[in-house]
Write a protein that holds these residues in place. Structure first.
Motif, short mmCIF file in Angstrom:
data_model
loop_
_atom_site.label_atom_id
_atom_site.label_comp_id
_atom_site.label_asym_id
_atom_site.label_seq_id
_atom_site.Cartn_x
_atom_site.Cartn_y
_atom_site.Cartn_z
N LYS A 11 0.86 -1.18 0.00
CA LYS A 11 0.00 0.00 0.00
C LYS A 11 0.89 1.22 0.00
O LYS A 11 1.88 1.27 0.74
CB LYS A 11 -0.90 -0.01 1.23
CG LYS A 11 -1.75 1.24 1.36
CD LYS A 11 -2.75 1.16 2.51
CE LYS A 11 -2.05 1.10 3.84
NZ LYS A 11 -3.00 1.09 4.97
N VAL A 12 0.53 2.19 -0.81
CA VAL A 12 1.25 3.45 -0.87
C VAL A 12 0.23 4.57 -0.82
O VAL A 12 -0.77 4.54 -1.54
CB VAL A 12 2.09 3.56 -2.16
CG1 VAL A 12 2.76 4.92 -2.25
CG2 VAL A 12 3.12 2.46 -2.22
N ASP A 13 0.47 5.52 0.06
CA ASP A 13 -0.34 6.72 0.11
C ASP A 13 0.49 7.88 -0.41
O ASP A 13 1.61 8.10 0.08
CB ASP A 13 -0.79 7.02 1.54
CG ASP A 13 -1.81 6.03 2.06
OD1 ASP A 13 -2.45 5.36 1.23
OD2 ASP A 13 -1.97 5.92 3.28
N LEU A 14 -0.03 8.57 -1.39
CA LEU A 14 0.66 9.70 -2.00
C LEU A 14 -0.15 10.96 -1.76
O LEU A 14 -1.38 10.90 -1.71
CB LEU A 14 0.80 9.47 -3.51
CG LEU A 14 1.46 8.16 -3.91
CD1 LEU A 14 1.24 7.89 -5.39
CD2 LEU A 14 2.93 8.20 -3.58
N THR A 15 0.53 12.09 -1.60
CA THR A 15 -0.20 13.33 -1.38
C THR A 15 0.42 14.47 -2.16
O THR A 15 1.63 14.50 -2.38
CB THR A 15 -0.28 13.69 0.11
OG1 THR A 15 -1.11 14.84 0.27
CG2 THR A 15 1.08 13.95 0.71
N ASP A 16 -0.43 15.38 -2.58
CA ASP A 16 0.01 16.64 -3.20
C ASP A 16 -0.33 17.81 -2.29
O ASP A 16 -0.22 18.96 -2.67
CB ASP A 16 -0.60 16.82 -4.59
CG ASP A 16 -2.11 17.00 -4.55
OD1 ASP A 16 -2.72 16.86 -3.46
OD2 ASP A 16 -2.69 17.28 -5.61
N GLY A 17 -0.76 17.52 -1.06
CA GLY A 17 -1.16 18.54 -0.10
C GLY A 17 -2.65 18.82 -0.11
O GLY A 17 -3.19 19.34 0.86
N LYS A 18 -3.31 18.47 -1.18
CA LYS A 18 -4.76 18.66 -1.30
C LYS A 18 -5.52 17.35 -1.31
O LYS A 18 -6.67 17.29 -0.88
CB LYS A 18 -5.08 19.43 -2.59
CG LYS A 18 -4.48 20.80 -2.68
CD LYS A 18 -4.81 21.43 -4.01
CE LYS A 18 -3.65 22.30 -4.43
NZ LYS A 18 -3.59 22.53 -5.84
#
Length: 77
Positions: free
Chosen positions: A38-45
């Motif tokens: 599992k990978v959680d990615l974020t762009d801040g939004k």
């Protein structure tokens, strides 16, 4: 499909979001039964979760599924 093929598919999906400027969000990674990766990615939004897990349905249906979910900031909790 070999396990190497599954890893390549998983990596390709993660790479797509990394190229868009997302980064890993390790504060949201919790293991549960059936998870292979599992990978959680974020762009801040948004947080994009790319999940690879095993599944079984009835007695004769088993496999691996790739799930991608996108959560807006207010849905993170």
């Amino acid at each position: 499909m070999t396990y190497a093929d599954i890893n390549k598919m998983f990596t390709a999906e993660v790479s797509k979001y990394l190229a868009l400027g997302y980064h890993f969000n390790t504060s949201t990674m919790n293991a549960s039964e059936g998870e292979l990766g599992k990978v959680d990615l974020t762009d801040g939004k948004e947080v994009v979760r790319v999940l690879l897990r095993t599944f079984s349905k009835d007695w004769d249906k088993r496999g691996v599924e790739l799930i991608v979910d996108v959560y807006k900031r207010q849905e993170w909790n």
